[in-house]
Design a protein around this motif. Structure first.
Motif, PDB file in Angstrom:
ATOM      1  N   SER A 261      -1.400   4.549  -6.482  1.00  0.00           N
ATOM      2  CA  SER A 261      -2.128   3.335  -6.102  1.00  0.00           C
ATOM      3  C   SER A 261      -1.267   2.115  -6.434  1.00  0.00           C
ATOM      4  O   SER A 261      -0.216   2.230  -7.069  1.00  0.00           O
TER       5      SER A 261
ATOM      6  N   LYS B 211      -1.165  -1.792  -8.114  1.00  0.00           N
ATOM      7  CA  LYS B 211      -1.804  -2.761  -9.007  1.00  0.00           C
ATOM      8  C   LYS B 211      -0.966  -4.033  -8.986  1.00  0.00           C
ATOM      9  O   LYS B 211       0.162  -4.050  -9.487  1.00  0.00           O
TER      10      LYS B 211
ATOM     11  N   GLU C 194       0.840  -1.185   0.000  1.00  0.00           N
ATOM     12  CA  GLU C 194       0.000   0.000   0.000  1.00  0.00           C
ATOM     13  C   GLU C 194       0.882   1.245   0.000  1.00  0.00           C
ATOM     14  O   GLU C 194       2.084   1.185   0.317  1.00  0.00           O
TER      15      GLU C 194
ATOM     16  N   PRO D  84      -2.538   7.755  -0.604  1.00  0.00           N
ATOM     17  CA  PRO D  84      -3.180   7.229  -1.809  1.00  0.00           C
ATOM     18  C   PRO D  84      -3.760   8.312  -2.711  1.00  0.00           C
ATOM     19  O   PRO D  84      -4.362   7.994  -3.739  1.00  0.00           O
ATOM     20  N   SER D  85      -3.533   9.602  -2.368  1.00  0.00           N
ATOM     21  CA  SER D  85      -4.154  10.676  -3.140  1.00  0.00           C
ATOM     22  C   SER D  85      -3.540  10.819  -4.529  1.00  0.00           C
ATOM     23  O   SER D  85      -4.185  11.346  -5.436  1.00  0.00           O
TER      24      SER D  85
END
Length: 412
Positions: free
Chosen positions: A74, A76, A66, A70-71
């Motif tokens: 992200s 994947k 993580e 997270p603004s």
């Protein structure tokens, strides 16, 4: 019955010891540390246009990843393999601000945790280095990772700045510039280059530092034997010091404000019978030293004469107060020059020197006219090149280029 239960308990303990330590009796992963937890980040400093970064994981537990913020990013996941690891992308938007931005990647497995700081550069750090610095006329360059084809142009400083590689394709790129001259001015100068990549307009600051210089129109100074002073005009863009190679020259003044200067020196009288030479050096910064050669004449034997008159004129001496040459006159012309005359009433003759400037530097050449008169007749006339050799009070010693000498008393 008790024996049977005890025996059964021993059996269960033994079974736990043999199998349960691995399966049933061991703590879950969430309560244990993994034996291996490593991450390999393709880059921790992506540039402004980098939108994904590959990360590989080596771990014997189940893992998660993580971003703390997270603004603008992200995760994947690409692949996972139990007991081995996997890989994922950090996805981010283009950073269109001038400033860099930071985030922290955190990967967890059981009670284990590992983190890595990720710094995405802004437009201000897209070029490496951020500012192109030039020295002299040597080319300089910056590198960048172009997300597409690009072109460059000078938007400020085109009078001195030029681009030698003005376009390129996507990927690793080099932008090269150079100055048209070495910047022999006061201080550095700045320009800007605009790089266009698709819809993006990026500006690169360019700075060219000054080339240190110390200049003078004078390269040599020729002086008469007498003690005297002289000045040297300098042009410079760096503080400098003065170094003198001989003890008979003295520096007697300091510099004026930057970029303009008059250096004054005094010279002792040369009492020897040979001319002498000294060198004055101006040293400062990275500038090439300015060297000034000073040559001083020896005492001219003519200076041993002290009586006013005309010496070695057409092979004769005409000395005031000797051989009937007992009259003299000094006439000032409107232009400030003078005529001096020594006459003899006995033979009705006179010697004249016209065009005399008294207020002149030593050894400066001046045009004068020399005449011999015999009544109305002028048996000798010469246009002379004359320089002042020495001065003592109101008495002046002049030397003519072909060997004649004149000692003149200036009367107030």
């Amino acid at each position: 019955m008790l024996r049977r239960l005890i025996s059964k308990g021993i059996y269960l303990l033994s079974a736990c010891a043999l199998f349960g330590g691995v399966v049933a009796c061991e703590k879950p992963e969430s309560e244990r540390y993994p034996e291996q937890l490593q991450i390999f980040v393709a880059t921790t400093t992506p540039d402004a246009f980098k939108t994904k970064v590959l990360v590989s994981v080596k771990c014997d537990f189940h893992w998660t990843a993580e971003l703390e913020d997270p603004s603008w990013g992200s995760i994947k996941v690409i692949s996972t393999e139990e007991g081995v690891g996997g890989s994922f992308y950090i996805l981010m938007s283009e950073n269109t601000s001038m400033e860099d931005r930071e985030n922290t990647l955190v990967v967890k497995a059981g009670k284990g945790e590992i983190s890595e700081k990720i710094v995405q550069g802004g437009l201000g750090s897209f070029f490496k280095p951020r500012t192109l610095e030039l020295s002299g006329t040597k080319p300089g360059s910056v590198t960048f990772d172009a997300p597409g084809s690009w072109v460059a142009e000078v938007i400020d400083g085109s009078e001195w700045l030029t681009i030698t590689s003005a376009s390129g394709e996507s990927g690793s790129s080099v932008l090269e510039c150079k100055a048209k001259d070495a910047n022999e001015n006061l201080g550095s100068r700045e320009g800007r280059v605009r790089v266009t990549i698709g819809m993006h307009l990026l500006e690169l600051p360019v700075v060219q530092y000054q080339k240190d210089i110390i200049l003078s129109s004078d390269a040599t100074v020729s002086l008469a034997f007498a003690a005297q002073e002289f000045s040297v005009d300098t042009q410079y863009n760096v503080d400098y010091s003065v170094e003198i190679s001989v003890p008979w020259i003295h520096h007697i003044s300091t510099k004026a404000p930057l970029n303009e200067g008059v250096e004054r020196f005094s010279v002792e009288e040369n009492n020897g019978d040979q001319p002498r030479t000294g060198v004055i050096k101006f040293l400062g910064g990275d500038a090439l030293p300015l060297s000034l050669t000073v040559t001083q004449d020896a005492v001219d034997p003519f200076l041993l004469e002290n009586k006013p008159g005309f010496y070695s004129v057409d092979g004769q001496d005409y000395i005031w107060g000797e051989d009937g040459w007992n009259q003299s006159s000094l006439l000032e012309y409107p232009d400030g020059s003078y005529q001096v005359r020594v006459a003899s009433t006995g033979v009705i003759s006179a010697v004249e020197l016209s065009g005399i400037p008294f207020d002149v530097p030593y050894m400066q050449e001046n045009k004068m006219q020399l005449r011999l008169r015999s009544g109305a007749y002028v048996p000798f006339f010469k246009q002379c090149t004359v320089c002042l050799v020495y001065k003592d009070g109101d008495r002046y010693w002049f030397k003519e280029s072909s060997g004649s000498y004149f000692i003149i008393e200036k009367e107030d």
